[in-house]
Design an enzyme around this catalytic site. Structure first.
Site, mmCIF file in Angstrom:
data_model
loop_
_atom_site.group_PDB
_atom_site.id
_atom_site.type_symbol
_atom_site.label_atom_id
_atom_site.label_comp_id
_atom_site.label_asym_id
_atom_site.label_seq_id
_atom_site.Cartn_x
_atom_site.Cartn_y
_atom_site.Cartn_z
ATOM 1 N N ASP A 57 -6.429 -6.614 4.322
ATOM 2 C CA ASP A 57 -5.855 -5.268 4.300
ATOM 3 C C ASP A 57 -5.984 -4.643 5.681
ATOM 4 O O ASP A 57 -7.094 -4.459 6.179
ATOM 5 C CB ASP A 57 -6.617 -4.428 3.252
ATOM 6 C CG ASP A 57 -6.075 -3.011 3.120
ATOM 7 O OD1 ASP A 57 -5.010 -2.703 3.681
ATOM 8 O OD2 ASP A 57 -6.749 -2.210 2.428
ATOM 9 N N MET B 11 -12.206 3.759 -0.935
ATOM 10 C CA MET B 11 -12.923 3.981 0.329
ATOM 11 C C MET B 11 -13.679 5.288 0.180
ATOM 12 O O MET B 11 -13.298 6.320 0.745
ATOM 13 C CB MET B 11 -11.918 4.013 1.487
ATOM 14 C CG MET B 11 -11.400 2.623 1.843
ATOM 15 S SD MET B 11 -9.875 2.674 2.790
ATOM 16 C CE MET B 11 -8.714 2.869 1.444
ATOM 17 N N GLY C 219 -0.937 1.737 9.432
ATOM 18 C CA GLY C 219 -0.242 1.587 10.708
ATOM 19 C C GLY C 219 -1.108 1.202 11.888
ATOM 20 O O GLY C 219 -0.677 1.318 13.034
ATOM 21 N N MET D 240 -11.365 -6.232 5.278
ATOM 22 C CA MET D 240 -10.569 -5.270 6.052
ATOM 23 C C MET D 240 -10.260 -5.868 7.419
ATOM 24 O O MET D 240 -11.160 -6.339 8.119
ATOM 25 C CB MET D 240 -11.336 -3.961 6.240
ATOM 26 C CG MET D 240 -11.499 -3.118 4.996
ATOM 27 S SD MET D 240 -9.952 -2.630 4.204
ATOM 28 C CE MET D 240 -9.063 -1.804 5.528
ATOM 29 N N HIS E 231 -8.178 0.622 -4.194
ATOM 30 C CA HIS E 231 -9.102 0.349 -3.089
ATOM 31 C C HIS E 231 -9.866 1.642 -2.817
ATOM 32 O O HIS E 231 -9.308 2.591 -2.268
ATOM 33 C CB HIS E 231 -8.279 -0.093 -1.859
ATOM 34 C CG HIS E 231 -9.086 -0.319 -0.636
ATOM 35 N ND1 HIS E 231 -8.517 -0.427 0.618
ATOM 36 C CD2 HIS E 231 -10.426 -0.468 -0.445
ATOM 37 C CE1 HIS E 231 -9.466 -0.630 1.521
ATOM 38 N NE2 HIS E 231 -10.627 -0.651 0.899
ATOM 39 N N SER F 11 0.840 -1.201 0.000
ATOM 40 C CA SER F 11 0.000 0.000 0.000
ATOM 41 C C SER F 11 0.870 1.243 0.000
ATOM 42 O O SER F 11 1.673 1.456 0.920
ATOM 43 C CB SER F 11 -0.898 0.019 1.241
ATOM 44 O OG SER F 11 -1.465 1.310 1.367
ATOM 45 N N MET G 54 -9.358 7.674 -0.691
ATOM 46 C CA MET G 54 -10.245 8.016 0.438
ATOM 47 C C MET G 54 -10.832 9.400 0.217
ATOM 48 O O MET G 54 -10.131 10.319 -0.205
ATOM 49 C CB MET G 54 -9.450 8.030 1.740
ATOM 50 C CG MET G 54 -8.716 6.746 2.042
ATOM 51 S SD MET G 54 -7.973 6.825 3.677
ATOM 52 C CE MET G 54 -6.940 5.361 3.661
ATOM 53 N N GLY H 110 -9.226 3.587 6.807
ATOM 54 C CA GLY H 110 -8.992 5.021 6.955
ATOM 55 C C GLY H 110 -7.539 5.398 7.172
ATOM 56 O O GLY H 110 -7.111 6.456 6.724
ATOM 57 N N HIS I 222 -1.042 -1.227 -4.289
ATOM 58 C CA HIS I 222 -2.348 -0.966 -3.681
ATOM 59 C C HIS I 222 -2.488 0.539 -3.454
ATOM 60 O O HIS I 222 -1.701 1.146 -2.728
ATOM 61 C CB HIS I 222 -2.416 -1.737 -2.364
ATOM 62 C CG HIS I 222 -3.713 -1.660 -1.650
ATOM 63 N ND1 HIS I 222 -4.787 -2.493 -1.919
ATOM 64 C CD2 HIS I 222 -4.133 -0.847 -0.643
ATOM 65 C CE1 HIS I 222 -5.787 -2.204 -1.109
ATOM 66 N NE2 HIS I 222 -5.429 -1.214 -0.320
ATOM 67 N N ASP J 281 -4.842 3.476 -2.136
ATOM 68 C CA ASP J 281 -5.987 3.745 -1.261
ATOM 69 C C ASP J 281 -6.599 5.099 -1.588
ATOM 70 O O ASP J 281 -6.002 6.141 -1.318
ATOM 71 C CB ASP J 281 -5.534 3.726 0.203
ATOM 72 C CG ASP J 281 -5.196 2.325 0.672
ATOM 73 O OD1 ASP J 281 -6.076 1.455 0.604
ATOM 74 O OD2 ASP J 281 -4.047 2.105 1.103
HETATM 75 C C1 DX5 Z 1 -6.362 1.425 5.430
HETATM 76 C C2 DX5 Z 1 -5.904 1.096 4.041
HETATM 77 C C3 DX5 Z 1 -4.757 0.181 4.010
HETATM 78 C C4 DX5 Z 1 -3.515 0.696 4.696
HETATM 79 C C5 DX5 Z 1 -2.825 -0.486 5.282
HETATM 80 O O1 DX5 Z 1 -7.652 1.881 5.426
HETATM 81 O O2 DX5 Z 1 -6.958 0.497 3.294
HETATM 82 O O3 DX5 Z 1 -4.458 -0.227 2.672
HETATM 83 O O4 DX5 Z 1 -2.622 1.370 3.869
HETATM 84 O O5 DX5 Z 1 -1.741 -0.041 6.005
HETATM 85 P P1 DX5 Z 1 -1.003 -0.985 7.050
HETATM 86 O O6 DX5 Z 1 -0.476 -2.153 6.286
HETATM 87 O O7 DX5 Z 1 0.076 -0.117 7.613
HETATM 88 O O8 DX5 Z 1 -2.026 -1.394 8.079
HETATM 89 ZN ZN ZN Z 2 -6.406 -0.420 1.367
#
Ligand code: DX5
Ligand code: ZN
Length: 229
Positions: free
Chosen positions: A174, A67, A144, A136, A65, A8, A36, A141, A32, A34
């Site tokens: 994820d 969101m 880490g 998920m 992805h 990601s 948002m 969101g 990946h 994200d």
């Molecule tokens: C969170 C994202 C993830 C995120 C994962 O909502 O969809 O893709 O980047 O990050 P880590 O691997 O650090 O949990």
């Molecule tokens: Zn994601």
């Protein structure tokens, strides 16, 4: 298809995105991305123009992805732009079957995402309409966050559903996927692993991808669901 790793870029340096993508080229199966919108999740990242630019600069297939609210309106454009996989959240989709079909018609793999508390059984009949189920393992969101192990039984039930019908639907996890948790996910039935901080927090992101892949592959071979070739 064996295990796949989708780093990601949420944990990458957004000011140097193409270069950050290059750091995992050759090791990662996907990138990946994200998206948002600050409505579906309380965070704002990037949208279609940035994805279009990325698609022009990277060779690794892009796994979007989304969101976002109203994916029925926005998701097909990511497929038309050339993303290899486009995942919408079922909680936000008004017409998930129609949406999955339009993503596929635009040439991408269709992914359907579920928040941690969304049951998979309610969507069992939709599985033939999709190419990937995203489970998920954190509340979406932010990168880490800590892996939510309450989702593990759902990964297993999802794999049972897919296996029981002999479907070729990938199961992606994820959120909080790291060296500590990837084996649990692979053993339960996941085969596509998103990792943000575990990859981009490492000194050598490509090496981190390879070692996560090796761990996942070994756990899969020893798992209840793996069918020997
Ligand atoms: C969170 C994202 C993830 C995120 C994962 O909502 O969809 O893709 O980047 O990050 P880590 O691997 O650090 O949990
Ligand atoms: Zn994601």
């Amino acid at each position: 298809m064996g295990v796949q790793i989708s780093p990601s870029i949420l944990s990458a340096d957004f000011a140097r995105l193409a270069a950050e993508c290059e750091r995992v080229a050759g090791a990662a199966d996907w990138l990946h991305v994200d998206v948002m919108d600050n409505h579906f999740v309380p965070n704002l990242t990037l949208g279609l123009p940035v994805v279009e630019s990325l698609l022009r600069s990277v060779t690794t297939p892009v796994d979007c992805h989304l969101m976002i609210e109203d994916p029925d309106r926005w998701a097909p454009a990511y497929a038309e732009a050339g993303a290899g996989s486009v995942t919408f959240h079922v909680e936000a989709a008004a017409a998930p079957v129609r949406l999955a079909r339009s993503i596929r018609a635009a040439g991408a793999r269709a992914g359907m995402g579920l928040r941690p508390a969304t049951p998979v059984e309610a969507y069992a009949d939709l599985l033939p309409e999709i190419d990937m189920l995203l489970l998920m393992t954190v509340e979406p969101g932010f990168g880490g966050q800590k892996f939510l192990d309450v989702v593990v039984p759902k990964i297993r039930r999802a794999r049972e559903l897919v296996k029981g019908r002999d479907l070729d639907v990938w199961i992606q996890v994820d959120g909080g996927v790291t060296v500590e948790t990837i084996e649990i996910c692979a053993d339960a039935g996941a085969d596509v692993f998103v990792a943000g901080s575990a990859v981009y927090g490492a000194e050598d992101p490509a090496a981190a991808v390879r070692s996560l892949a090796a761990q996942a592959a070994a756990a899969t071979t020893a798992s209840w669901w793996c069918t020997p070739a």
